[in-house]
Design a protein around this motif. Structure first.
Motif, short mmCIF file in Angstrom:
data_model
loop_
_atom_site.label_atom_id
_atom_site.label_comp_id
_atom_site.label_asym_id
_atom_site.label_seq_id
_atom_site.Cartn_x
_atom_site.Cartn_y
_atom_site.Cartn_z
N LEU A 345 0.91 -1.17 -0.04
CA LEU A 345 -0.17 -0.13 -0.12
C LEU A 345 0.89 1.33 -0.01
N VAL A 346 2.07 1.31 0.73
CA VAL A 346 2.72 2.70 0.92
C VAL A 346 3.22 2.77 -0.46
N GLY A 347 3.78 1.82 -1.24
CA GLY A 347 4.43 1.92 -2.59
C GLY A 347 3.39 2.36 -3.53
N LYS A 354 0.36 10.50 -2.72
CA LYS A 354 -0.06 11.02 -1.49
C LYS A 354 1.23 11.44 -0.72
N ARG A 355 0.93 12.39 0.04
CA ARG A 355 2.05 13.27 0.97
C ARG A 355 1.88 12.93 2.51
N GLY A 459 6.93 10.35 1.96
CA GLY A 459 8.34 9.97 1.54
C GLY A 459 9.42 9.34 2.48
N ALA A 460 9.41 10.09 3.90
CA ALA A 460 10.06 9.60 4.88
C ALA A 460 9.77 8.05 5.38
N TYR A 461 8.20 7.98 5.47
CA TYR A 461 7.76 6.59 5.70
C TYR A 461 8.15 5.77 4.63
N ALA A 462 7.93 5.88 3.44
CA ALA A 462 8.53 5.09 2.47
C ALA A 462 9.77 4.54 2.67
#
Length: 713
Positions: A345-347, A354-355, A459-462
């Protein structure tokens, strides 16, 4: 026979522990220094696993293993203890999982899991049970990064440290962190934050269309005295809307605001709900029975967390429910990060540009009001993670945000949640050694209370989830020991994890570039979870507690929140203070007025202030307002009033006077036979008389003093 590909087995990160009898021990801890790591391929049968967004089984995971031990890929040891005939009964995945478990035992020099695989009867006896056990082992092996051996090795390390009583914070000093602060009623910009509450909301609106919501809902309401899912509980008795419906309608209202702000009607804000074996069927049924609460097809995604193996002793022996079934327990809501990664899902969200991703807990209806301003602060400050916080009562069973300063290596210092049962021992060992005590000037703990609702930059999460740990956050064990020897447990334990512990992974993957913050809100505005039974709440109140955390206190606090919003908008209305609360079924609640401002009416301060002006509402009154183009001026209410308007209904209420007997709250008589969803409140609401105005036909309308609805051409 096909030879099975087997991974390196041992995952044993250095951990930290807490030295009290019912101790908490953390993995991947503050004092750890990683050994040199290898990568290994987790395989399933003879096929390599691959990342999949649709499968809930094992993906191709990189496991880390310390260099002190490795094992080969031969199944020979398995066939030393399991006969060929029994072996041939099992599926490829069952044989693979059982091989790994047996090889783990052999390679570690112990036989801590021998009770699982030894002394099987000959083929032809209990064959189906053997297959079921092997399949369960395969499920447990496939759902944990590194497999079941990695889980057991980590558990064994943590359990030893728990028994040894190691101090998890020996290398750290706690200090009060500097963070952001917003107050709903303060018209001036906070000096540190640089924005007013309303300004932060407006900045949040610029980014809300690029967000995703994740609702953590893996638990039943047993602690509340309710056997169903907590999401189905009614937040209040005025509207009888459930927690899930409230969250859904807020998200949809934010989506509508994003349309207005950007002019892009195609924007859809996704919702992901993390369920468990306990809650999954009921959550799906709740959505289906209510037409997804207005969400479009495909807008809601459900991911189900796996349970982990329960452990029976300090050697991390698997606890068996029966000879052929491993006992399992919930792993904790920290699973959500790895699940989002594992399901792809994150990818997907990164590809969709999504931000931010916004994490919500299941039964704190107040906190949804804090999402927009928190997002605004995150955007303005460039936070990678921003925790929603409130003033915390000293000694309260809620985590606190603290800055942990490493005594020798500043790079290891970080701002992170410290659980309440760790905070007092930590503070008692440093400074004035007074522990978790209130600040005499405020009456609250100087450490911000963590509402466990988080805004994370995508971005940091991914980047963090694609790192070595793949979103598996710090884990801990919390064994309940039988006695001071700290060797036997009162009941089986397991590894646990918490969603709010992800800053450690941010620090690991991003180092000093990780920008972790928090935003403090008024407690009345943000925090009143329903988590305790009525009896537990009454006991807490009898001991002087002011936050019983019951369904009744949560409902009362929702009414008080809306009293304050109306007061700020200029309405003549009593606002319940602590000394004004009245006991109902042993819990102090507001005497009124009872007010619900539905998300379909207003979700921002600017909306409330522009849609309501003047008027007076008596203490005994009840009010429900719902409608995106509804405006109420100079309302004179003494009784009960409900106004609901549909889409494209432009309705102005001006000078309406309402007089009726209204609604009353009635305590349930002791011993009365009532449904559990009623019993957990301790009262019912008698709706004697109400003026109800429902307008669904599009058009422009005016409602005057007498309540007559007139269409305006």
């Amino acid at each position: 026979m096909t030879k099975l590909l087997l991974p390196l087995l041992l995952l044993s990160p250095n951990g930290i522990s807490h030295g009290i009898n019912n101790s908490v021990v953390l993995a991947n801890g503050f004092s750890s220094t990683p050994s040199s790591f290898h990568k290994s391929r987790l395989t399933k049968g003879s096929q390599e696993c691959s990342s999949s967004s649709s499968s809930s089984t094992s993906t191709c995971l990189s496991s880390t293993a310390t260099t002190h031990s490795s094992v080969g890929s031969d199944v020979g040891p398995a066939l030393e203890v399991i006969t060929q005939d029994n072996w041939d009964l099992l599926s490829d995945r069952g044989r693979a999982a059982l091989s790994r478990l047996i090889l783990y035992d052999f390679s570690s020099g112990h036989d801590g899991q021998k009770h699982v695989y030894a002394d099987w009867p000959e083929a032809g006896v209990e064959d189906e049970e053997k297959k079921m056990l092997a399949e369960q082992l395969a499920d447990l092996d496939g759902s944990y990064p590194g497999g079941l051996p990695a889980y057991l090795a980590k558990a064994k390390t943590l359990l030893k440290e728990s028994a040894d009583g190691t101090n998890p914070f020996a290398e750290f000093e706690a200090s009060v962190p500097e963070g952001e602060s917003l107050s709903y009623t303060d018209p001036h910009a906070n000096e540190h934050t640089g924005m007013t509450f309303s300004q932060a909301e407006e900045v949040g609106l610029t980014g809300i269309g690029d967000t995703v919501f994740v609702l953590v809902a893996g638990g039943l309401g047993e602690r509340l005295g309710y056997s169903g899912i907590k999401l189905s509980l009614e937040t209040n008795l005025l509207t009888n809307k459930s927690y899930l419906e409230i969250y859904a309608k807020y998200i949809q209202a934010m989506q509508r605001m994003a349309h207005l702000k950007t002019g892009k009607d195609h924007i859809r804000i996704p919702l992901v709900i993390m369920t468990s074996d306990d809650t999954d069927p009921l959550t799906r049924k709740l959505l289906k029975d209510n037409d997804n609460f207005g969400f479009d097809e495909g807008q809601v995604t459900i991911v189900k967390q796996d349970k982990v193996a329960a452990l029976s002793n300090g050697n991390a022996g698997l606890s068996m429910k029966s000879k052929w079934e491993v006992e399992t327990k919930p792993h904790g809501h920290g699973d959500v990060h790895h699940l989002l990664f594992r399901e792809g899902l994150v990818g997907k969200w990164v590809e969709e540009k999504k931000r931010h991703v916004i994490f919500l807990q299941d039964t704190n209806a107040l906190v949804i009001n804090s999402v927009l301003p928190t997002l605004g602060v995150s955007i303005e400050k460039g936070f990678h993670m921003n925790s929603i916080c409130i003033p915390r009562l000293a000694g309260e069973a809620a985590g606190a945000i603290a800055r942990l300063e490493h005594k020798t290596d500043p790079e290891k210092s970080l701002v992170i949640n410290v659980e309440y049962n760790q905070l007092d021992p930590l503070l008692s060992s440093q400074g004035d050694c007074k522990g978790d005590v209130p600040d005499p000037t405020t009456g609250y703990s100087p450490y911000p209370g963590n509402a466990n609702n988080i805004v994370i930059e995508m971005g940091a999460y991914a980047k963090t989830l694609n790192g070595e740990d793949q979103g598996v956050v710090i884990e801990f064990v919390n064994p309940k020991y039988k006695d001071e020897t700290r060797t036997e447990f009162k009941k089986p334990t397991r590894l646990e994890c918490m969603m709010q512990d992800i800053p450690k992974l941010f620090q690991k993957e991003m180092g000093s570039d990780a920008n972790i913050g928090f935003t403090m809100f008024d407690r009345w505005f943000t925090f009143s979870p329903a988590k305790n039974s009525l009896d537990a709440g009454v006991e807490d109140v009898s001991k002087g507690g002011t936050a019983p955390g019951t369904m009744s206190s949560a409902e009362s606090d929702k009414y008080i929140q809306n009293q304050r919003k109306l007061k700020f908008a200029g309405v003549d209305v009593d606002v319940t203070e602590h000394e004004d609360l009245v006991p109902v079924a042993g819990i102090p609640v507001t005497p009124g007025p009872r007010v619900i401002l539905c998300p379909g009416f207003a979700i921002t301060q600017r909306e409330v202030n522009s849609k309501i002006s003047g008027g007076k509402i008596t203490k005994r009154s009840s009010l429900v307002l719902e409608g995106e183009d509804l405006k109420v001026n100079n309302l004179d209410l003494d009784g009960a009033l409900v106004i609901r308007t549909g889409h494209d209904c432009d309705v102005t209420v001006d000078g309406l006077v309402v007089r009726n007997t209204g609604y009353d709250v009635e305590e349930i008589p002791e011993g009365a036979d009532v449904p559990e969803e009623v019993a957990i409140r301790g009262y019912t609401m008698s709706k004697h008389e109400v003026m109800e105005i429902i307008i669904n036909e599009p058009g422009k309308y005016h409602i005057g003093k007498d309540g007559e609805v007139k269409r305006v051409e």
